[in-house]
Design an enzyme around this catalytic site. Structure first.
Site, PDB file in Angstrom:
ATOM      1  N   SER A  83      18.254   7.357  12.728  1.00  8.17           N
ATOM      2  CA  SER A  83      19.154   8.412  12.227  1.00  8.17           C
ATOM      3  C   SER A  83      19.769   9.265  13.318  1.00  8.17           C
ATOM      4  CB  SER A  83      18.419   9.307  11.237  1.00  8.17           C
ATOM      5  OG  SER A  83      18.363   8.675   9.993  1.00  8.17           O
ATOM      6  N   LYS A  86      23.418   9.129  13.394  1.00  4.42           N
ATOM      7  CA  LYS A  86      24.266   9.895  12.465  1.00  4.42           C
ATOM      8  C   LYS A  86      25.089  10.946  13.219  1.00  4.42           C
ATOM      9  CE  LYS A  86      21.393   9.078   8.295  1.00  4.42           C
ATOM     10  NZ  LYS A  86      20.571   7.948   8.679  1.00  4.42           N
ATOM     11  N   TYR A 213      26.280   1.045   8.900  1.00  4.59           N
ATOM     12  CA  TYR A 213      25.170   2.013   8.825  1.00  4.59           C
ATOM     13  C   TYR A 213      23.919   1.428   9.475  1.00  4.59           C
ATOM     14  CZ  TYR A 213      21.491   4.922   6.857  1.00  4.59           C
ATOM     15  OH  TYR A 213      20.390   5.739   6.727  1.00  4.59           O
ATOM     16  N   TYR A 265      16.346  17.227   8.556  1.00  5.81           N
ATOM     17  CA  TYR A 265      16.123  17.087   7.106  1.00  5.81           C
ATOM     18  C   TYR A 265      15.489  18.343   6.500  1.00  5.81           C
ATOM     19  CZ  TYR A 265      16.296  12.506   9.277  1.00  5.81           C
ATOM     20  OH  TYR A 265      16.621  11.451  10.065  1.00  5.81           O
ATOM     21  N   VAL A 283      13.805   7.879  12.536  1.00  4.69           N
ATOM     22  CA  VAL A 283      12.534   7.449  11.966  1.00  4.69           C
ATOM     23  C   VAL A 283      11.723   6.555  12.934  1.00  4.69           C
ATOM     24  CG1 VAL A 283      13.273   5.369  10.735  1.00  4.69           C
ATOM     25  CG2 VAL A 283      11.706   6.949   9.620  1.00  4.69           C
TER      26      VAL A 283
HETATM   27  N1  GLN Z   1      17.142   3.309   8.792  1.00  2.31           N
HETATM   28  C1  GLN Z   1      16.600   4.500   8.194  1.00  2.31           C
HETATM   29  C2  GLN Z   1      17.071   4.617   6.767  1.00  2.31           C
HETATM   30  O1  GLN Z   1      18.195   4.270   6.520  1.00  2.31           O
HETATM   31  C3  GLN Z   1      17.040   5.697   8.968  1.00  2.31           C
HETATM   32  C4  GLN Z   1      16.397   6.952   8.451  1.00  2.31           C
HETATM   33  C5  GLN Z   1      15.944   7.889   9.534  1.00  2.31           C
HETATM   34  O2  GLN Z   1      15.922   7.567  10.731  1.00  2.31           O
HETATM   35  N2  GLN Z   1      15.465   9.022   9.113  1.00  2.31           N
HETATM   36  O3  GLN Z   1      16.367   5.077   5.914  1.00  2.31           O
END
Ligand code: GLN
Length: 329
Positions: A83, A86, A213, A265, A283
């Protein structure tokens, strides 16, 4: 000779020491305090490629705007940025928004700028809020950003990789295992995309949006490369080595503002309180941080807390920000 404080920590070198020595000592202290916390966290295990991560891996990389590096631990071990990507998808979208007011209007009518207070992969708000995700740092928001980029980039996957290569100053690779297994296991993300499509907030097919994504999540980078890559956000939008403008100063500040309020988050409030820096987590255990006017930071430790943020990483960032007085708030 190493000095020890009453609480048993190594003391920071005194006034005779250089700034670099002092920062290196702080990184060591932060690592000593943070590393034990990793054992209470859990490595993401929704795909085998992440479940196999070394729970003892640990890195802190800080890179100043002038290129000076302060490094501790496994700073050259690569991991999927997940993430953290993002941030860079949002940067690409902001570049397009900079060039066109209609893209700007479209972007901010399709995704919000408020913290969600919910897990990064939650569906509940989407139902209540007519398919408009709260912000671009959660999964649903990033899916909308990817949908926008499909309309405005010739090849948004290539644009994302090239942007990161420019910012890291090195060529990068994509982890095929992560890419392939996330394609096959993204039922929750697909559910979000379908729900948003049902509200008319997706222009392309779910498969078309999922592809960039998942690709961006699978880009592999080290803590050192990520610390370099976020420096432009600390430098009014200019990549400090090449002098290339990535974003206007105003938009660089706005990306950092979204990181501060939404980047970790449902723990974003806690991060603002205890770290006080614009941050973004992934993650796989990476967290990047921006110190305006000074540096980019990345910490990495795979075991996560309940919000999906690196457990030891958050503690390390807290210790570093406190001891070096880096908080922006
Ligand atoms: N690949 C993970 C997902 O789409 C990315 C989420 C994250 O890094 N928090 O859920």
């Amino acid at each position: 000779m190493s000095m020890t404080t009453p609480d048993g920590n190594d003391a920071v070198p005194g006034s005779g020491a250089s700034d670099g020595d002092r920062i290196d000592a702080v990184l060591r202290q932060a690592a000593d305090i943070a590393r034990p916390a990793a054992k209470d966290g859990h490595v993401a295990d929704y795909i085998p490629a992440l479940a196999g991560a070394n729970p003892d891996g640990f890195a802190i990389a800080m890179v100043d705007l002038d290129g000076t590096e302060h490094l501790h631990g496994d700073v050259d071990v690569t991991f999927p940025i997940q993430s953290i990507s993002k941030v860079f998808s949002l940067v690409l979208a902001m570049q397009k928004a900079d060039a066109s007011s209609s893209v700007r209007d479209e972007l901010w009518s399709r995704v919000g700028r408020e913290p969600s207070g919910d897990p990064f992969n939650s569906l509940v708000q989407l139902e209540h809020e007519q398919g408009i995700p709260r912000n671009p740092m959660i999964n649903a928001g990033a899916l909308v950003i990817d949908d926008v980029l499909l309309d405005h980039c010739e090849d948004s996957k290539r644009s994302t990789l090239e942007l990161l290569e420019l910012l890291a100053g090195e060529s990068l690779t994509v982890d095929r295992d992560v890419y392939d297994s996330e394609q096959g296991s993204s039922t929750r993300n697909r559910a979000m995309a379908n729900l948003m499509a049902s509200f008319g907030n997706l222009r392309h097919s779910v498969d078309e949006v999922m592809d960039p994504y998942v690709y961006a999540c699978a880009i592999s980078m080290s803590a050192r490369q990520l610390a370099r890559a976020v420096r432009f956000l600390a430098n009014d939008g200019i990549e400090p080595d090449s002098g290339e403008r990535i974003l206007t100063p105003r938009h660089a500040r706005r990306v950092a503002a979204i990181m501060l309020t939404c980047g970790t988050y449902d723990a974003s409030g806690e991060f603002a309180y205890s770290v006080g820096l614009p941050c973004k987590s992934g993650v796989a255990g990476g967290i990047v941080g921006v110190v305006p006017g000074r540096m980019g930071i990345c910490v990495w430790s795979p075991p996560l807390d309940g919000s999906g943020n690196s457990r030891a990483g958050r503690i390390a960032l807290h210790e570093i920000a406190e001891r070096l007085d880096l908080s922006v708030v």
